[in-house]
Design a protein around this motif. Sequence first.
Motif, mmCIF file in Angstrom:
data_model
loop_
_atom_site.group_PDB
_atom_site.id
_atom_site.type_symbol
_atom_site.label_atom_id
_atom_site.label_comp_id
_atom_site.label_asym_id
_atom_site.label_seq_id
_atom_site.Cartn_x
_atom_site.Cartn_y
_atom_site.Cartn_z
ATOM 1 N N SER A 27 0.823 -1.205 0.000
ATOM 2 C CA SER A 27 0.000 0.000 0.000
ATOM 3 C C SER A 27 0.855 1.252 0.000
ATOM 4 C CB SER A 27 -0.927 -0.012 1.213
ATOM 5 O OG SER A 27 -1.751 -1.156 1.200
ATOM 6 N N ILE A 28 1.382 1.575 -1.149
ATOM 7 C CA ILE A 28 2.127 2.820 -1.282
ATOM 8 C C ILE A 28 1.509 3.594 -2.439
ATOM 9 C CG2 ILE A 28 3.878 1.713 -2.730
ATOM 10 C CD1 ILE A 28 4.489 4.555 -0.227
ATOM 11 N N PHE A 29 0.978 4.749 -2.136
ATOM 12 C CA PHE A 29 0.191 5.474 -3.130
ATOM 13 C C PHE A 29 0.970 6.570 -3.830
ATOM 14 C CE2 PHE A 29 -3.543 3.236 -2.206
ATOM 15 C CZ PHE A 29 -3.615 3.051 -0.838
ATOM 16 N N SER A 30 1.893 7.140 -3.111
ATOM 17 C CA SER A 30 2.640 8.247 -3.699
ATOM 18 C C SER A 30 4.050 8.234 -3.155
ATOM 19 C CB SER A 30 1.943 9.570 -3.365
ATOM 20 O OG SER A 30 2.558 10.642 -4.026
ATOM 21 N N ILE A 31 5.002 8.279 -4.055
ATOM 22 C CA ILE A 31 6.411 8.186 -3.679
ATOM 23 C C ILE A 31 7.083 9.520 -3.907
ATOM 24 C CG2 ILE A 31 8.594 7.045 -4.196
ATOM 25 C CD1 ILE A 31 6.958 4.600 -5.103
ATOM 26 N N LYS A 32 7.886 9.929 -2.939
ATOM 27 C CA LYS A 32 8.668 11.151 -3.095
ATOM 28 C C LYS A 32 10.035 10.834 -3.702
ATOM 29 C CE LYS A 32 10.374 15.182 -0.565
ATOM 30 N NZ LYS A 32 10.414 15.861 0.759
ATOM 31 N N ALA A 33 10.649 9.776 -3.223
ATOM 32 C CA ALA A 33 11.981 9.408 -3.712
ATOM 33 C C ALA A 33 12.286 7.964 -3.351
ATOM 34 C CB ALA A 33 13.048 10.319 -3.106
ATOM 35 N N MET A 34 13.219 7.398 -4.078
ATOM 36 C CA MET A 34 13.797 6.104 -3.736
ATOM 37 C C MET A 34 15.298 6.209 -3.921
ATOM 38 S SD MET A 34 11.125 3.255 -5.295
ATOM 39 C CE MET A 34 11.945 1.873 -4.499
ATOM 40 N N GLY A 35 16.014 5.288 -3.315
ATOM 41 C CA GLY A 35 17.454 5.341 -3.470
ATOM 42 C C GLY A 35 18.145 4.191 -2.788
ATOM 43 N N TYR A 94 21.385 -1.055 0.687
ATOM 44 C CA TYR A 94 19.996 -1.050 1.148
ATOM 45 C C TYR A 94 19.177 -0.087 0.307
ATOM 46 C CZ TYR A 94 21.897 -3.278 5.314
ATOM 47 O OH TYR A 94 22.531 -4.126 6.171
ATOM 48 N N CYS A 95 18.087 -0.590 -0.184
ATOM 49 C CA CYS A 95 17.144 0.245 -0.906
ATOM 50 C C CYS A 95 16.228 0.946 0.096
ATOM 51 C CB CYS A 95 16.313 -0.640 -1.841
ATOM 52 S SG CYS A 95 14.969 0.184 -2.696
ATOM 53 N N TYR A 96 15.850 2.160 -0.203
ATOM 54 C CA TYR A 96 14.876 2.838 0.654
ATOM 55 C C TYR A 96 13.841 3.552 -0.217
ATOM 56 C CZ TYR A 96 16.432 7.644 -0.149
ATOM 57 O OH TYR A 96 16.704 8.853 -0.718
ATOM 58 N N LEU A 97 12.717 3.783 0.390
ATOM 59 C CA LEU A 97 11.619 4.497 -0.266
ATOM 60 C C LEU A 97 11.113 5.565 0.685
ATOM 61 C CD1 LEU A 97 8.621 2.886 -2.136
ATOM 62 C CD2 LEU A 97 8.232 4.665 -0.450
ATOM 63 N N LYS A 98 11.014 6.775 0.186
ATOM 64 C CA LYS A 98 10.473 7.886 0.968
ATOM 65 C C LYS A 98 9.089 8.208 0.420
ATOM 66 C CE LYS A 98 13.174 11.141 2.337
ATOM 67 N NZ LYS A 98 13.004 10.975 3.794
ATOM 68 N N PRO A 99 8.056 7.956 1.204
ATOM 69 C CA PRO A 99 6.704 8.257 0.722
ATOM 70 C C PRO A 99 6.496 9.765 0.609
ATOM 71 C CG PRO A 99 6.673 6.807 2.644
ATOM 72 C CD PRO A 99 8.054 7.352 2.527
ATOM 73 N N ALA A 100 5.577 10.128 -0.267
ATOM 74 C CA ALA A 100 5.224 11.544 -0.376
ATOM 75 C C ALA A 100 4.509 12.011 0.885
ATOM 76 C CB ALA A 100 4.363 11.769 -1.604
ATOM 77 N N TYR A 101 3.812 11.100 1.528
ATOM 78 C CA TYR A 101 3.120 11.414 2.773
ATOM 79 C C TYR A 101 3.429 10.319 3.779
ATOM 80 C CZ TYR A 101 0.624 14.121 -0.699
ATOM 81 O OH TYR A 101 0.321 14.958 -1.733
#
Length: 117
Positions: A27-35, A94-101
């Motif tokens: 459940s990830i609707f909006s992503i700000k960034a990944m890296g 390590y992969c990371y995901l920063k949600p928009a919210y």
Amino acid sequence: QVQLVESGGGLVQAGGSLRLSCAASGSIFSIKAMGWYRQAEGKQRELVAAITWGGNTNYLDSVKGRFTISRDTAKKSVDLQMNSLKAEDTADYYCYLKPAYGLGDYWGQGTRVTVSS
């Protein structure tokens, strides 16, 4: 629940290449960034490369010109192409995901990259 699944680590000789991939599910609707971060033995975790969902990138100085990060917004995935690898690139990545919210980032389980000199 969001999961990040990484792949592509391994053993390579110095000067070789590897490609790391990371795909998000859940459940990830909006992503700000990944890296990608990395942590070598006995060292602090450091940011290797990041990409915003708009396409802006930034890199650790020591990997500029050798690593390229890209993302697929439809697949919610990010890749890290690593060329001209050096022994000092050896680390757990390590992969990371920063949600928009939201309040925090999501992390993958890590994939090991070993570069033999």
